[in-house]
Design a protein around this motif. Structure first.
Motif, mmCIF file in Angstrom:
data_model
loop_
_atom_site.group_PDB
_atom_site.id
_atom_site.type_symbol
_atom_site.label_atom_id
_atom_site.label_comp_id
_atom_site.label_asym_id
_atom_site.label_seq_id
_atom_site.Cartn_x
_atom_site.Cartn_y
_atom_site.Cartn_z
ATOM 1 N N TYR A 1 -10.799 3.592 -7.519
ATOM 2 C CA TYR A 1 -10.056 2.890 -6.422
ATOM 3 C C TYR A 1 -11.001 2.644 -5.164
ATOM 4 O O TYR A 1 -11.122 1.224 -5.048
ATOM 5 N N LEU B 1 -12.829 -1.493 -4.847
ATOM 6 C CA LEU B 1 -12.986 -1.762 -3.851
ATOM 7 C C LEU B 1 -14.852 -2.167 -3.192
ATOM 8 O O LEU B 1 -14.331 -3.827 -2.831
ATOM 9 N N VAL C 1 -2.387 -4.020 -1.550
ATOM 10 C CA VAL C 1 -3.128 -4.329 -2.129
ATOM 11 C C VAL C 1 -3.267 -5.394 -2.673
ATOM 12 O O VAL C 1 -2.606 -5.854 -3.593
ATOM 13 N N ARG D 1 0.953 -1.144 -0.080
ATOM 14 C CA ARG D 1 -0.104 0.175 0.190
ATOM 15 C C ARG D 1 0.778 1.787 0.174
ATOM 16 O O ARG D 1 0.364 1.878 -0.684
ATOM 17 N N GLU E 1 -8.352 -4.660 0.132
ATOM 18 C CA GLU E 1 -6.374 -3.509 0.858
ATOM 19 C C GLU E 1 -6.889 -4.392 2.194
ATOM 20 O O GLU E 1 -7.834 -4.556 2.948
#
Length: 851
Positions: free
Chosen positions: A425, A429, A449, A411, A436
């Motif tokens: 991003y 997710l 990630v 990350r 993450e």
């Protein structure tokens, strides 16, 4: 005007449904209600807004005061303020005459729970009535309730079926309530409803009481304590309690308040908290939940670090779900292909593509790739921030240590990239494409990630490599894949993604470059079977492009044609692959090779109708099609068919093969070094075995070694691998133990070096040789285990099993050493002969040692 009050907002939603005359609202009903609101109030609330309000579409924000004001007018009030005042009056009158009791709490909770269930049912990708309960979920929650626990979590990656599995469990629990088997209160809602608690500014505990129709002044806790003596639990169940849904500070606040509620009821035996969340949410926040407390029930499947206790479907669940969707369809999907749909998300995608004629019987290896492509198209390439998503994915792929098999990205290394494309991003997710993970300790920051599953990962890597190669499938791309994936198990999947791209981008002419891909034989088998499925499906596609139609109208190039050939690939999947080549406008010579290979696969399976059909198709070809064959495959297959069905030998074939090894052709391309010729000469060797004259086989092999090819035994050269096995079989029959064991030891060294590189048929041949070697030297110590291993590897290769069982049955001294094992082999052998209508002499003929 009165501000947004969530407790009254929930009542307003129910009032809107009641006013519309609808009992159970569905997404389609939102259009009807929107039209009715416009007609009654002359003001507009859109269908999309109503879908967000009733939970059919995702929303991070509370509805506007204008919207709820119009909704209140629709229900007969002057507006939102009038509605709230009326509810306060009703609540005051009610509180004056009633006090909280278990049944009223139960009734209020059931209304909310049933509404939540209805929303989730309507959002199910497969119609909820056709979904199945998940035993893993039921067993896990039953174990939770069996102990003295207060809280638990159902955790799994996106798309594992947590919500549907939990919904089935709740539904069953409510039915037990109705039947009088228990007297529990179940308050179930999803995270979208929980957002209202944050937006209201209320404490979560007070918000929950308001949701149930009570205030903080009501002594609800005493009701629970009294009811516990009679039996009955209060279940607080929150679905999708995931951090990506909220802003960071929102999630922290809600989590803190939820933990306060848990602490408040820690020693209350009637209170049960059940959460569902994605695995990465649990990994990132488990330190907050104080799971060391003995009141938490946490149990994960397999690797504890994976944090999964809702697994994908097993083979039985795949079958059960397929039959529930389409009971009329007889289920006979191959187990390995059906398990491609073990991921509930992919099963859902496949259903959406085939809602009216659903069946798994026709699935192929390409299906899964198509389903992943559909997901990526809809969730990544379409809609907002699509370009940013693509650039972010390329950036993540660039930071992977692919050559060392490390596909997670620190990350910290990509923090700047994520800040640049933060909305993209967050979107990825939220849809479960990325996750993450934070596994930091007091001494080490370790946040990274990674892709939510291996299919998303491999697709992204393939697209990244293509992007850097100007989207061209060529030798340069293949060399890059060879270099990056030299010791990596994802090489085949990434190469298959590139092949699929090239096919759909009109770059099919470059497929002959696949000869440069450094693949072991198992990997090559996966690639050609994948391409066979691709050819089959695309040749039958209704929306076929002109370039694709033209591609199938031409002959297959010699390089690509020979790439598909190999005796080592023989199994039932390979049969489908060979048929896919017939989609091309092949020359008669190439068709003859295809039908020959199909005939050989039919022989191994003892599928005599299929073998007969291949012989018929070979006979239908012009006679000149066989002029350039050093050995006539039609005569060989006819001899094999005659021998298996009647135990009679066609001596003219033996004469022809004898003539070949005494006087092989010296001119022309009869002995050109190609994979199709490899198969042809192996067919000749196997045909000679019928005559049970092992010296003839050795002379035939010697002629091939001098005139065709002779290389050292290796896992990479299948022709030599099988020819040496025929040679070893000849030595076994000639009682030449030393030569037999010498070959066996070489095979053993090769096999032990890399058993994973051996195809199923290669494993069968090695295990058969191992049995022969040990039978010859009368070493029976591991005979039973070795025989079981051989039979497991042989699978549908009935000829291989028949020959080996016949050899064991002929070794009569085994009856004294292992009588039970020997009788079992006799039984299996007799059963195989009977089921295939074969004579005993087929597999146990008399040996002729001399010529």
């Amino acid at each position: 005007m009165t501000s947004f009050l969530p407790q009254y907002y929930e009542l307003l939603k129910r009032a809107v449904v009641t006013t519309s005359g609808i009992s159970n609202i569905t997404p389609h009903d939102c259009r009807i209600i929107a039209a009715d609101i416009l007609r009654q109030t002359k003001q507009s609330v859109s269908e999309t807004t109503l879908k967000r309000i009733f939970g059919f579409a995702y929303s991070k924000f509370k509805p506007s005061i204008f919207t709820i004001d119009v909704m209140a007018k629709y229900c007969g009030y002057k507006g939102w303020e009038d509605f709230c005042q009326n509810q306060e009056i009703k609540l005051t009158k009610t509180s004056e005459h009633t006090t909280p009791d278990w049944n009223s709490l139960k009734l209020n909770a059931e209304k909310i729970t049933n509404f939540t269930l209805q929303v989730l049912r309507n959002k199910s990708g497969i119609p909820y009535g056709q979904t199945i309960p998940r035993r893993a979920v039921s067993d896990y929650l039953d174990d939770f309730l069996a102990g003295d626990y207060t809280a638990t979590v159902l955790a799994a990656p996106a798309g594992h079926g947590k919500t549907i599995g939990l919904s089935h469990w709740i539904q069953e629990h409510l039915l037990n309530n109705g039947a009088g088997n228990n007297n529990d209160i179940i308050l179930f809602f999803s995270t979208s409803a929980l957002m209202n608690a944050f937006l209201s500014g209320q404490d979560l505990n007070h918000w929950l009481l308001a949701l149930l129709g009570y205030t903080a002044d009501d002594d609800v806790a005493s009701i629970f304590d009294q009811q516990q003596e009679k039996g009955g639990n209060f279940y607080l169940i929150i679905d999708a309690f995931d951090e990506h849904v909220y802003k960071h500070e929102q999630y922290r606040l809600l989590l803190a308040q939820l933990l306060d509620i848990l602490a408040l009821h820690r020693y209350s035996p009637w209170f049960k908290l059940i959460l569902t969340m994605r695995s990465f949410t649990w990994i990132n926040n488990r330190h907050e939940f104080n799971t060391a407390d003995d009141k938490w029930f946490i149990r994960f499947i397999g690797d504890e670090n994976s944090c999964i206790n809702v697994p994908v479907f097993d083979a039985n669940e795949v079958r059960q779900l397929a039959l529930k969707i389409n009971p009329a369809q007889h289920y006979n999907a191959p187990a390995d292909l059906a398990l491609q749909f073990s991921h509930p998300l992919y099963f859902q995608f496949y259903y959406k593509q085939n809602p009216t004629n659903f069946t798994l019987n026709n699935i192929s290896r390409v299906c899964l790739y198509d389903l992943v492509s559909v997901f990526i198209l809809n969730k990544i390439y379409m809609g907002q921030n699509s370009a940013e998503k693509l650039l972010l994915l390329h950036g993540l792929a660039a930071q992977m240590d692919i050559s060392n098999g490390n596909f997670s990205v620190s990350r910290a290394k990509v923090n700047g990239l994520i800040k640049q494309y933060n909305q993209a991003y967050q979107d990825m997710l939220s849809v479960g494409f990325l996750r993450e993970i934070n596994q930091s300790t007091g001494l080490h920051y370790n946040a990274y990630v990674q892709f939510a599953n291996i299919h998303f990962q491999n697709h992204t890597i393939a697209k990244y490599l293509l992007y850097n190669n100007n989207s061209i499938f060529d030798e340069s791309l293949i060399e890059q894949i060879n270099r990056l994936f030299e010791t990596n198990g994802q090489k085949v999947a990434v190469l298959q993604w590139c092949v699929l791209y090239a096919f759909k981008a009109g770059q099919q002419q470059n497929f002959e470059l696949l000869i440069h891909a450094k693949l072991n034989l198992t990997e090559k088998a996966d690639v050609i079977n994948f391409m066979g499925d691709m050819f089959t499906e695309q040749s039958a596609a209704e929306d076929q492009s002109d370039s694709l139609a033209a591609y199938f109208k031409q002959d297959c190039s010699p390089e690509l044609f020979n790439y598909f050939f190999g005796f080592e690939f023989i199994n039932f999947k390979y049969r489908r692959t060979l048929y896919s080549l017939l989609k091309f406008n092949l020359s008669n010579r190439k068709r003859a090779f295809i039908y020959t290979a199909l005939g050989m696969t039919a022989t191994l399976r003892l599928d005599m109708p299929d073998l007969k059909d291949c012989i018929y198709k070979l006979r239908s070809l012009p006679a000149e099609s066989f002029n350039k064959f050093a050995i006539n495959p039609l005569k060989c297959l006819e001899a094999i068919h005659t021998y298996i069905t009647t135990s009679e030998l066609k001596k003219d074939v033996g004469v022809e093969l004898t003539r070949f090894y005494f006087n092989p052709p010296k001119e022309g391309n009869y002995l050109a070094n190609t994979a199709s010729h490899d198969m042809l000469f192996l067919l000749g060797a196997y045909t000679l075995i019928l005559f049970q004259k092992p010296l003839k086989n050795l002379r035939y092999i010697n002629a091939l070694e001098h005139n065709y090819r002779h290389s050292a035994l290796s896992e990479n050269y299948a022709y030599e691998y099988f020819i040496e096995a025929v040679k070893a079989d000849s030595y076994y029959k000639l009682n030449k133990t030393e030569q037999l064991l010498s070959i066996y030891q070489r095979y053993k060294q090769v096999y032990k070096r890399c058993p994973e590189n051996f195809t199923d048929y290669m494993k069968t041949v090695f295990l058969a040789l191992q049995l022969k070697a040990n039978l010859r030297i009368r070493d029976y110590r591991h005979l039973i285990e070795d025989t079981r291993a051989f039979l497991d590897a042989a699978k549908d290769h009935e000829v291989s099993k028949g020959l080996m069982l016949g050899m064991i049955v002929k070794t009569t001294e085994l009856n004294e050493i292992y009588p039970q094992f020997y009788k079992q082999c006799q039984y299996e052998y007799a059963k195989m002969l009977r089921e295939n209508g074969l004579l005993k002499e087929t597999f146990t003929p008399e040996m002729v040692v001399s010529d």
